[in-house]
Design a protein around this motif. Sequence first.
Motif, PDB file in Angstrom:
ATOM      1  N   ARG A   1      -3.688  -2.957   4.369  1.00  0.00           N
ATOM      2  CA  ARG A   1      -3.601  -3.634   5.665  1.00  0.00           C
ATOM      3  C   ARG A   1      -4.959  -4.127   6.142  1.00  0.00           C
ATOM      4  O   ARG A   1      -5.050  -5.179   6.783  1.00  0.00           O
TER       5      ARG A   1
ATOM      6  N   TYR B   1       3.908  -1.226   3.491  1.00  0.00           N
ATOM      7  CA  TYR B   1       3.261   0.088   3.481  1.00  0.00           C
ATOM      8  C   TYR B   1       4.317   1.171   3.365  1.00  0.00           C
ATOM      9  O   TYR B   1       5.299   1.173   4.108  1.00  0.00           O
TER      10      TYR B   1
ATOM     11  N   GLY C   1      -2.242   2.470   1.984  1.00  0.00           N
ATOM     12  CA  GLY C   1      -1.794   1.702   3.139  1.00  0.00           C
ATOM     13  C   GLY C   1      -2.953   1.228   3.996  1.00  0.00           C
ATOM     14  O   GLY C   1      -2.927   0.120   4.552  1.00  0.00           O
TER      15      GLY C   1
ATOM     16  N   GLY D   1       0.820  -1.203   0.000  1.00  0.00           N
ATOM     17  CA  GLY D   1       0.000   0.000   0.000  1.00  0.00           C
ATOM     18  C   GLY D   1       0.854   1.253   0.000  1.00  0.00           C
ATOM     19  O   GLY D   1       1.842   1.338   0.741  1.00  0.00           O
TER      20      GLY D   1
ATOM     21  N   THR E   1       1.001  -5.229   9.547  1.00  0.00           N
ATOM     22  CA  THR E   1       2.014  -4.699   8.633  1.00  0.00           C
ATOM     23  C   THR E   1       3.300  -5.499   8.732  1.00  0.00           C
ATOM     24  O   THR E   1       3.889  -5.604   9.807  1.00  0.00           O
TER      25      THR E   1
END
Length: 376
Positions: free
Chosen positions: A104, A117, A100, A94, A147
């Motif tokens: 996620r 991310y 992002g 992302g 993440t």
Amino acid sequence: MRILEVLRAPVGGLFRHVADLTRELAARGHSVGIVVDTLSNDSQTEVLLDDLGAHASLGIHRYPMPRLFGRGDLTTPLAVSALARRLQVDVIHGHGAKGGFYARLAKFGRTKARVFYTPHGGVLHYPKISASGRLFHRLERMLMGKTSAIIFESAYARKTYAELIGEPSCRTEIIHNGLRPEEFVPVIPAGDAADFVFVGELRALKGIFTLVAALKDVKRRDGSGASLVMAGDGAERGSLEAQIDQLGLSGRVSLLGAQPARPTFAKGRIAVVPSHAESLPYVVLEAAAAQLPVISTRVGGIPEIFGSTADRLVPADDVLALRKAMQSAIDDPDAAQAEMKIRLSHIEAGFSIARMTDSIEALYHGSLRNADAVFH
């Protein structure tokens, strides 16, 4: 690897980064797909996406991604998760706050993909005291556990993230943006080139009013007033034109409108990037790689680009300091060229697209190996 890159609007430096990364990963044999917004596309973005489509073997997919908050924030993460399962991707990456966010949240589905991310500024632009900032920063903390790693494009971005949101509990890497080999070919100024060139959005945050005010008293070596070309557009163009008229600079400042950066560099001899705030601006990298002397402000990750020449950066929104730097570059062109060559060597060593992709690719591979080890 099978990789899904997720971003909102396909414009600006963020899209340039994703496009460069996609092309490089595809050239290395990886399969890449792109997820973008349906709400912000226009004819220009469609051309960009069509051009990128040849390198995105997993396709370009469009879902609603509202700029702040809307219905798409409920439906798009589910859609991205389903897409990741259908495409059997190994990696979801992302980009930006919304990219992002969706990447996620997709982990709450049944996808086994590893999630990366890169903020690209994004949430770092929202102050703690704003309602949007409080919400986005809370979401960042909540999604940390989903993440695999956060990739920061500058040490400045990582420091700012920690200050606003808290020290990341997941892995982090600082991987600078990179330039293509052809961007290191020198740009030769045209015979009628102006003394200075600015490329960027016409808004106060980019230091446009500071720049024009500083130019007023900058003189050429023959005593005439120095000249400036400005490429870009924006909501504050009218205010800029009024300032130019008020200062009597109409004959010395040319506004070109929105133009590609590299061809515009040939219209000036010294690039000026007087921004009041930045992350890691491509225009500084591009101008330095094109072998123009660059005058810029000490904001964001720009000192990382300047390397050992960072002591030449000037404070943001300081007319006198900017004027002094501009005058010095005209008075001593040999020193400006020598400084440019030092900066060029630093950028060639640390800001190539090959180096950027090597680092991101290694991070993907390492995370997947670790996941396999845990699984087995």
